[in-house]
Design an enzyme around this catalytic site. Sequence first.
Site: not given
Length: 356
Positions: A41, A321, A324
């Site tokens: 991600s 968040d 990340h």
Amino acid sequence: MATLLRKPPCLIFVLLAVASSMQPCIHVAASVPCYFIFGDSMVDSGNNNRLSTSAKVNYPPYGIDFPAGPTGRFTNGKTLADIITELLGLKDYIQPFATATESEMMNGVNYASGSSGIRDEAGSNLGTHVGFNQQLNNHQVTISSLTKTLNDSTSAHLNQCLYTVGIGSNDYINDYFLPCSATSTQYTPDEFAGVLIDHYSKQIRTLHDAGARKIALFGLGAIGCTPNSIVLFGKNGKCAENITGAVRLFNGRLKSLVDQLNKELTDSKVIYINSMGTLGGNPTKLGFKVFNSSCCQVNNVGLCNPSSTACPNRNEFIFWDSFHPTEAMNKITAERAFHAADPSDAYPFGISQLVA
């Protein structure tokens, strides 16, 4: 106001990210004709958008600082791969495999998938994802497509491209340190690092066999210092030492693997990128003021609540968040990986020298 996670009974979280078709503002000649991106991600540019998974973020406030808005990137703006694309001088951001056209594939492809890992089982607790093995299979699909246009010159084209791989965080976050997982009872941290590197070694050799000759392997970042890890595993608001120790074991073995690959794959060059650097130093010198909480309000899986209000001072936050980095942090990591001004940033040198 940023919020932290409360510990759920049996759930752990992801490292995710998103993509776009917008053009970066670039005014330099491209140093490579193409760029292929593999990972999780941290660099996912939209491959998870259509998958049945909680590891996708194609909604606001993600993309609040990105021209195309929420495209699937797990940050407020550009990902690490987007910024490297700009530094390479490429005209467009690299498109996700899920939506890339044959003509776009000429410039490279982004195969990264949120929650994916070195081993296929990593991240399966979050739903469907594209693990590294499948990303390598998808690369073969790309090569077949390129061959329709390039014919016998396909290999020569691929040999000139940059390949970056940043994967392994979910093998820890969404497997080894998952409360409901049996993996940690099967292996000590040192043994597990060895298992991962054995898998990784075979996968990188597969990438080489497919034509990769300029390969940058990103070490694991400071995943023990994410807001999620601090809440679940840290003490007194500090980084989780058990996770940090496991990451160091993996990174040490990965650096040794780079030496081994360079010795054996004499027609290629492989480098190691130190992703631990910024948080291992003094982030305040870089302008950051908030180190252990997120810029957005997060839900029970550590991602931003849909349409929630993000902090206005995003350049002062390391984390967007609970997992990340912000675009501000991504820029610093990308610059260090590319230029390697400090010898500790990369080994044996940075991406700029790799593609020179």
